[in-house]
Design an enzyme around this catalytic site. Structure first.
Site, short mmCIF file in Angstrom:
data_model
loop_
_atom_site.label_atom_id
_atom_site.label_comp_id
_atom_site.label_asym_id
_atom_site.label_seq_id
_atom_site.Cartn_x
_atom_site.Cartn_y
_atom_site.Cartn_z
N SER A 1 0.74 -0.95 0.01
CA SER A 1 -0.57 0.15 -0.04
C SER A 1 0.46 1.25 0.45
CB SER A 1 -0.45 -0.47 1.01
OG SER A 1 -0.36 -0.29 2.56
N ASP B 1 -3.00 7.86 8.44
CA ASP B 1 -4.01 7.23 9.15
C ASP B 1 -2.98 5.36 10.05
OD1 ASP B 1 -2.56 4.66 7.66
OD2 ASP B 1 -4.33 4.94 6.23
N HIS C 1 0.14 4.56 7.60
CA HIS C 1 0.63 5.02 6.07
C HIS C 1 1.60 7.05 6.80
CE1 HIS C 1 -1.70 1.97 4.31
NE2 HIS C 1 -0.61 2.16 4.15
#
Ligand SMILES: *[C@@H]1O[C@H](CO)[C@@H](O)[C@H](O)[C@H]1NC(C)=O
Length: 361
Positions: free
Chosen positions: A39, A316, A319
């Site tokens: 991600s 978040d 990240h």
């Protein structure tokens, strides 16, 4: 339309450093950029892969650039900044976008990707599948373009995070066994990228202190500490990863790399947040829970959003914010040997393979 949005999105990066520093390669064209991993490098592949809701495609993701694109941040991610620094005009597209313009490279990274992909997992295109995909469509680029291109790699975080969740009581021997299999797999895939894909210039970042992620602190209720088990696996992984890259330069002629100490950079920020302009380096900007680490982007979750994203290390639960990503990219691109070795990305791009050191001195 899609292209326009892209250009606008990229304008932000343009202003963050000077054009004077652009490297010039032999052909005068910027090198191609390819990215593989999870991600942290996903630029939207997830939304093309399945119809399952992808929170990174909605606000507050992309908040700082007014454009949620599938990137897991409030704005640009590390490869966006690096792409711009090596002279590209637009961010490279997600390879799964049927309308993608692949002329400058592509991103194969996808949220949830692991190195040790199991057959039953269909939630993401795993590392091996990403490499296979690249090999399958490699004729979109000439041999020379592929040999001059930069291959950014960031993989393994989800292997360790999943393991810690599934086996919270694993002993050190079991943890080390996992690290060994993850690295065996990574080395096999890099070899494939080199042999079948024609890749030569690898830019690899090590894994961050995953045990200190807000989501880990929150789920494992670690209080003021980090989750030691995960940090131990990461530390072992990182030590072996650099040995692996060094070793690969011996049998694989022309295999060159830039190895970035992402772990050290994140730890420095966590231990001295204010020195780096953060007011908070342990809680996320967006989400809910004791570390505000869960549920960013989900509309059925009552998630909070911090008012000033630049003062947070994490956007978040796992990240980084755009501010953090920009700093990381700058160091990866032009940092000194304490953070990136044997060469930084700028040298990796400008110098020919025969002129690049095989190992750190
Ligand atoms: C180029 O990439 C596209 C898109 O992924 C793919 O469908 C096509 O087969 C590739 N072409 C070649 C010649 O590899």
């Amino acid at each position: 339309m899609a292209k326009n949005t892209n250009s606008l999105f990229f304008l932000g990066v343009l202003t963050s450093f000077t054009l004077a520093s652009l490297p010039v390669s032999g052909s005068g064209e910027p090198p191609l950029l390819f990215t593989f991993g999870d991600s942290s490098y996903d630029v939207g592949n997830t939304k093309f892969f399945s119809s399952v809701f992808d929170p990174a495609t909605v606000w507050p993701y992309g908040d700082s650039v007014d454009d949620p694109t599938g990137r897991w941040s409030d704005g640009h991610i590390v490869p966006d900044f690096v792409g711009r620094m090596i002279g590209q005009q637009e961010p490279i597209p997600p390879v799964l976008d049927p309308k993608a313009d692949l002329s400058q490279g592509a991103s194969f990274a996808m949220a949830g990707a692991v190195a040790l992909g199991s057959q039953s997992k269909t939630v993401a295109m795993n590392f091996g599948e990403q490499i296979s995909k690249f090999v399958e469509i490699r004729k979109n680029w000439t041999d020379e373009e592929r040999a001059d291109g930069v291959y950014m790699i960031n993989i393994g975080a989800d292997d360790y995070l999943n393991f810690a969740k599934d086996h919270p009581n694993a002993n050190p021997a079991e943890q080390i066994a996992l690290v060994a299999s993850v690295l065996t797999r990574i080395s096999r895939e890099l070899m494939k990228l080199y042999r079948s894909g024609g890749a030569r210039k690898f830019a690899v970042q090590n894994l961050g202190p995953l045990g200190c992620l807000p989501i880990v602190r929150q789920e494992f209720k670690t209080g003021e500490s980090c989750l030691e088990m995960v940090n131990f696996m990461v530390k072992t992984h990182n030590e072996r990863l650099i040995h692996l890259l060094r070793a690969m330069t011996v049998p694989y002629r022309g295999f060159r790399y830039s190895f970035f100490d992402f772990n050290g950079e994140i730890l420095r920020r966590i231990s001295e947040p204010s020195r780096h302009g953060y007011t908070d380096a342990t809680t996320s900007c967006c989400g809910t829970g004791s570390r505000n680490a869960f549920g960013c982007g989900y509309n059925n979750v009552h998630s909070k959003l911090c008012s000033y994203q630049k003062s947070f290390l994490f956007f978040d639960g796992r990240h980084n914010t755009e501010k953090t990503n920009g700093e990381i990219a700058n160091l990866f691109y032009s940092g000194d040997k304490n953070v990136v070795s044997p060469v930084n990305i700028r040298d990796l791009v400008v110098r020919s393979v025969s002129d690049l050191p095989a190992q750190a001195i």
